[in-house]
Design a protein around this motif. Structure first.
Motif, PDB file in Angstrom:
ATOM      1  N   ARG A   3      38.949  42.270  42.519  1.00 51.87           N
ATOM      2  CA  ARG A   3      39.249  42.511  43.927  1.00 51.87           C
ATOM      3  C   ARG A   3      38.604  43.792  44.430  1.00 51.87           C
ATOM      4  O   ARG A   3      38.085  43.842  45.545  1.00 51.87           O
ATOM      5  CB  ARG A   3      40.762  42.575  44.124  1.00 51.87           C
ATOM      6  CG  ARG A   3      41.173  42.871  45.563  1.00 51.87           C
ATOM      7  CD  ARG A   3      42.663  42.859  45.736  1.00 51.87           C
ATOM      8  NE  ARG A   3      43.033  43.127  47.104  1.00 51.87           N
ATOM      9  CZ  ARG A   3      44.284  43.175  47.552  1.00 51.87           C
ATOM     10  NH1 ARG A   3      45.290  42.938  46.715  1.00 51.87           N
ATOM     11  NH2 ARG A   3      44.539  43.430  48.824  1.00 51.87           N
ATOM     12  N   TYR A   4      38.654  44.839  43.620  1.00 48.10           N
ATOM     13  CA  TYR A   4      38.130  46.128  44.047  1.00 48.10           C
ATOM     14  C   TYR A   4      36.713  46.393  43.549  1.00 48.10           C
ATOM     15  O   TYR A   4      36.178  47.480  43.768  1.00 48.10           O
ATOM     16  CB  TYR A   4      39.064  47.246  43.580  1.00 48.10           C
ATOM     17  CG  TYR A   4      40.407  47.190  44.264  1.00 48.10           C
ATOM     18  CD1 TYR A   4      40.570  47.658  45.560  1.00 48.10           C
ATOM     19  CD2 TYR A   4      41.512  46.643  43.618  1.00 48.10           C
ATOM     20  CE1 TYR A   4      41.800  47.593  46.196  1.00 48.10           C
ATOM     21  CE2 TYR A   4      42.746  46.575  44.247  1.00 48.10           C
ATOM     22  CZ  TYR A   4      42.882  47.054  45.538  1.00 48.10           C
ATOM     23  OH  TYR A   4      44.101  46.977  46.162  1.00 48.10           O
ATOM     24  N   ASP A   5      36.125  45.399  42.863  1.00 53.74           N
ATOM     25  CA  ASP A   5      34.734  45.481  42.413  1.00 53.74           C
ATOM     26  C   ASP A   5      34.483  46.761  41.624  1.00 53.74           C
ATOM     27  O   ASP A   5      33.579  47.542  41.926  1.00 53.74           O
ATOM     28  CB  ASP A   5      33.793  45.414  43.626  1.00 53.74           C
ATOM     29  CG  ASP A   5      32.347  45.132  43.218  1.00 53.74           C
ATOM     30  OD1 ASP A   5      32.156  44.598  42.112  1.00 53.74           O
ATOM     31  OD2 ASP A   5      31.434  45.457  44.003  1.00 53.74           O
ATOM     32  N   ARG A   6      35.289  46.961  40.587  1.00 54.14           N
ATOM     33  CA  ARG A   6      35.202  48.164  39.773  1.00 54.14           C
ATOM     34  C   ARG A   6      34.645  47.851  38.392  1.00 54.14           C
ATOM     35  O   ARG A   6      34.853  46.756  37.850  1.00 54.14           O
ATOM     36  CB  ARG A   6      36.585  48.799  39.629  1.00 54.14           C
ATOM     37  CG  ARG A   6      37.164  49.354  40.922  1.00 54.14           C
ATOM     38  CD  ARG A   6      36.518  50.681  41.262  1.00 54.14           C
ATOM     39  NE  ARG A   6      36.815  51.676  40.252  1.00 54.14           N
ATOM     40  CZ  ARG A   6      37.821  52.554  40.340  1.00 54.14           C
ATOM     41  NH1 ARG A   6      38.606  52.576  41.407  1.00 54.14           N
ATOM     42  NH2 ARG A   6      38.037  53.446  39.382  1.00 54.14           N
ATOM     43  N   THR A   7      33.953  48.828  37.813  1.00 50.46           N
ATOM     44  CA  THR A   7      33.479  48.695  36.435  1.00 50.46           C
ATOM     45  C   THR A   7      34.453  49.312  35.442  1.00 50.46           C
ATOM     46  O   THR A   7      34.358  49.054  34.241  1.00 50.46           O
ATOM     47  CB  THR A   7      32.109  49.380  36.268  1.00 50.46           C
ATOM     48  OG1 THR A   7      32.218  50.754  36.653  1.00 50.46           O
ATOM     49  CG2 THR A   7      31.063  48.700  37.132  1.00 50.46           C
ATOM     50  N   ALA A   8      35.378  50.128  35.933  1.00 50.82           N
ATOM     51  CA  ALA A   8      36.397  50.730  35.071  1.00 50.82           C
ATOM     52  C   ALA A   8      37.589  51.094  35.941  1.00 50.82           C
ATOM     53  O   ALA A   8      37.434  51.481  37.103  1.00 50.82           O
ATOM     54  CB  ALA A   8      35.859  51.977  34.373  1.00 50.82           C
ATOM     55  N   MET A   9      38.791  50.954  35.366  1.00 53.48           N
ATOM     56  CA  MET A   9      40.008  51.294  36.096  1.00 53.48           C
ATOM     57  C   MET A   9      40.956  52.058  35.185  1.00 53.48           C
ATOM     58  O   MET A   9      41.034  51.779  33.976  1.00 53.48           O
ATOM     59  CB  MET A   9      40.698  50.044  36.640  1.00 53.48           C
ATOM     60  CG  MET A   9      39.924  49.358  37.749  1.00 53.48           C
ATOM     61  SD  MET A   9      40.952  48.243  38.717  1.00 53.48           S
ATOM     62  CE  MET A   9      41.935  49.424  39.628  1.00 53.48           C
ATOM     63  N   PRO A  10      41.690  53.013  35.748  1.00 51.98           N
ATOM     64  CA  PRO A  10      42.628  53.795  34.939  1.00 51.98           C
ATOM     65  C   PRO A  10      43.887  52.996  34.612  1.00 51.98           C
ATOM     66  O   PRO A  10      44.291  52.102  35.366  1.00 51.98           O
ATOM     67  CB  PRO A  10      42.950  54.983  35.846  1.00 51.98           C
ATOM     68  CG  PRO A  10      42.769  54.447  37.233  1.00 51.98           C
ATOM     69  CD  PRO A  10      41.644  53.461  37.146  1.00 51.98           C
ATOM     70  N   VAL A  11      44.501  53.346  33.502  1.00 53.89           N
ATOM     71  CA  VAL A  11      45.757  52.726  33.065  1.00 53.89           C
ATOM     72  C   VAL A  11      46.802  53.836  32.944  1.00 53.89           C
ATOM     73  O   VAL A  11      46.569  54.846  32.272  1.00 53.89           O
ATOM     74  CB  VAL A  11      45.592  52.004  31.715  1.00 53.89           C
ATOM     75  CG1 VAL A  11      46.903  51.350  31.302  1.00 53.89           C
ATOM     76  CG2 VAL A  11      44.480  50.966  31.801  1.00 53.89           C
ATOM     77  N   VAL A  12      47.957  53.650  33.588  1.00 53.08           N
ATOM     78  CA  VAL A  12      48.999  54.672  33.592  1.00 53.08           C
ATOM     79  C   VAL A  12      50.316  54.091  33.079  1.00 53.08           C
ATOM     80  O   VAL A  12      50.490  52.878  33.004  1.00 53.08           O
ATOM     81  CB  VAL A  12      49.206  55.236  35.015  1.00 53.08           C
ATOM     82  CG1 VAL A  12      47.926  55.900  35.528  1.00 53.08           C
ATOM     83  CG2 VAL A  12      49.649  54.129  35.977  1.00 53.08           C
TER      84      VAL A  12
END
Length: 493
Positions: free
Chosen positions: A256-265
């Motif tokens: 959806r956000y067209d990201r190559t990496a996303m943070p995990v919390v």
């Protein structure tokens, strides 16, 4: 036959040295890599390890993994281990991650305890956790115990999450900066620690307690004033994944956000790790494969088709087939209940296959559309009424078209002498109304069952095509004979 030791990356060796040498084709796919198998085998037989090392350096990790797999399958497990030992440590970790669980276990056995520990430590934390999860419990425990304290802590943290959670996908190798740092200081930090990060495309901003407060694309830092503070570049808008969420959520969010990496919390907002696009691509493929297999009327395979043994295949397929087989007994019961009507009007039996297929095919279509829509998050929680309305309109139109076609078939067969009856118009009307009713009921079943299962927290793909078709067999016959008793009363019945 003995082979070389597992080779580490020599100090000072630059990344440019890992590019392919000129003069040799780069296969690019497993079929082409398989063509190199005789050459690789000959190098090992002749102990020409220097030439073999150069050849392996020219291949992508996936192609090297295919070669090692073929060596172990067609020649000897020891030959696969020899080829593997020639790889530099960082390359070995990438290749090892591309191998199947059985091949990984064979290599670990061939390498021995010390080399196995070094190899496992060199893997990315998420790949390491996935590998240890596939190993027998005792062997995995021994390997974990031999890891360095830092690697052991990271691995155990990831293994502490549910198997299908985002926590199992994440890696702790990322770059983080503080809001009070300057851009110049942040770039120096990235140069120093970025080589060990999974990606440097995204830089994560954390406060003094380690809570995520923003993320910045590397382009933002490269184009900013070196003396500017990180906090001046922040917009306080970021999207993060929860470590306890299902991994399908990561697929949806990153797409959806067209990201190559996303943070995990975690629940406190502390940054635990990141999830990268390569891990998500693997998950998307696995989830799609699982849904397709469930739609086929079986439990999803845990391993690739060629690696699944016959006994395992039987366990996955037999239960569903037995269940569907027994449900079909209801069809026999329905036909037995209306046996007198069938004897009085044998012409009705001729059109049972056509009636049944109309319901099964329509229901399967509706179920497939809704299952995919749910998987892509195209539906909101209260959309079931709109879905039902849309499907009823669609079903009514389809039912009228198929019903009219069915009436035409009856009249044509009667005229040709294949289904002669004294009351052809009434039989045709029976078929037409039955098809209309069955198609309407099929779109209701096919569209609502996935939504109900999703509301119950179950996988919508569980409502497989064979299950929908089997349910429509039973209910379709009830509708068919019910309409026939009304329309044909006083004539054939």
């Amino acid at each position: 036959m003995t082979g070389p030791e597992l080779i580490d990356n020599p100090a000072g060796r630059q990344e440019e040295e890992r590019t392919p040498h000129a003069g040799r084709a780069h296969p690019g796919e497993s079929a082409a890599a398989h063509l190199l198998l005789p050459e690789v085998h000959e190098f090992i037989e002749q102990s020409e390890y220097h030439e073999l090392r150069r050849l392996l350096e020219e291949l992508a990790p996936a192609d090297v993994a295919d070669l090692i797999d073929d060596l172990m399958a067609e020649y000897d497990r020891a030959e696969g281990a020899i080829a593997f030992r020639l790889l530099r440590r960082d390359e070995a970790a990438d290749v090892f991650s591309e191998l199947g669980a059985d091949e990984q276990a064979d290599l670990i056995e061939q390498l021995g305890a010390d080399r196995a520990v070094r190899l496992v430590e060199s893997m990315d934390a998420d790949d390491r956790a996935a590998f240890l999860e596939e190993m027998p419990a005792e062997a995995a425990t021994r390997l974990i115990a031999q890891l360095s304290p830092e690697e052991r802590q990271t691995t155990q943290a990831i293994l502490g999450y549910a198997p299908d959670s985002i926590g199992r996908l994440m890696t702790p190798d990322y770059v983080r900066v503080k809001p009070g740092w300057t851009v110049a200081h942040s770039l120096d930090h990235i140069r120093r620690y970025g080589k060990d990060a999974e990606t440097v495309h995204w830089v994560f901003v954390v406060d003094l307690e380690g809570r995520l407060i923003d993320d910045l694309h590397i382009r933002t830092l490269l184009l900013a004033d070196p003396e500017a503070l990180i906090e001046s570049l922040m917009d306080d808008r970021f999207v993060a994944l929860s470590a306890t969420e299902d991994r399908e959520e990561a697929v949806y969010t990153m797409n959806r956000y067209d990201r190559t990496a996303m943070p995990v919390v975690d629940t406190r907002g502390l940054l635990l790790g990141i999830v990268t696009h390569d891990d998500i691509a693997d998950v998307a493929e696995e989830e799609a494969t699982e849904d397709i297999q469930k739609l086929g009327g079986m439990e999803a395979l845990e391993r690739p088709y060629m690696q699944t043994r016959v006994l395992g295949m039987l366990k996955k397929r037999a239960g569903w087939l037995i269940g569907l087989f027994l449900v079909q007994v209801l069809t026999i019961g329905v036909m037995g209940y209306f046996d007198q009507q069938l004897e009085a009007a044998l012409v009705l039996a001729l059109f049972i296959p056509m009636i049944i297929s109309a319901g099964g095919n329509t229901g399967t279509q509706a179920a497939s559309l809704l299952i995919r829509a749910i998987a892509l998050h195209e539906l909101e929680r209260g959309d079931w009424q709109r879905v039902l309305g849309k499907e009823m309109v669609t079903g009514a139109i389809l039912g009228l078209v198929l019903g009219a076609l069915g009436m035409g078939v009856v009249m044509s067969l009667h005229a040709l002498g294949f289904a002669e009856t004294l009351h052809a118009p009434r039989v045709a009307l029976t078929i037409g109304l039955s098809v209309l009713g069955i198609v309407l009921w099929a779109v209701v079943i096919g569209s609502m069952f996935p939504i109900v299962l999703d509301r119950m927290g179950l996988d919508p793909a569980t409502i497989s095509s064979p299950l929908v078709a089997t349910l429509m067999d039973v209910s379709g016959l009830l509708i068919y004979f019910g309409v026939a008793m009304i329309v044909l009363r006083g004539t054939l019945l």
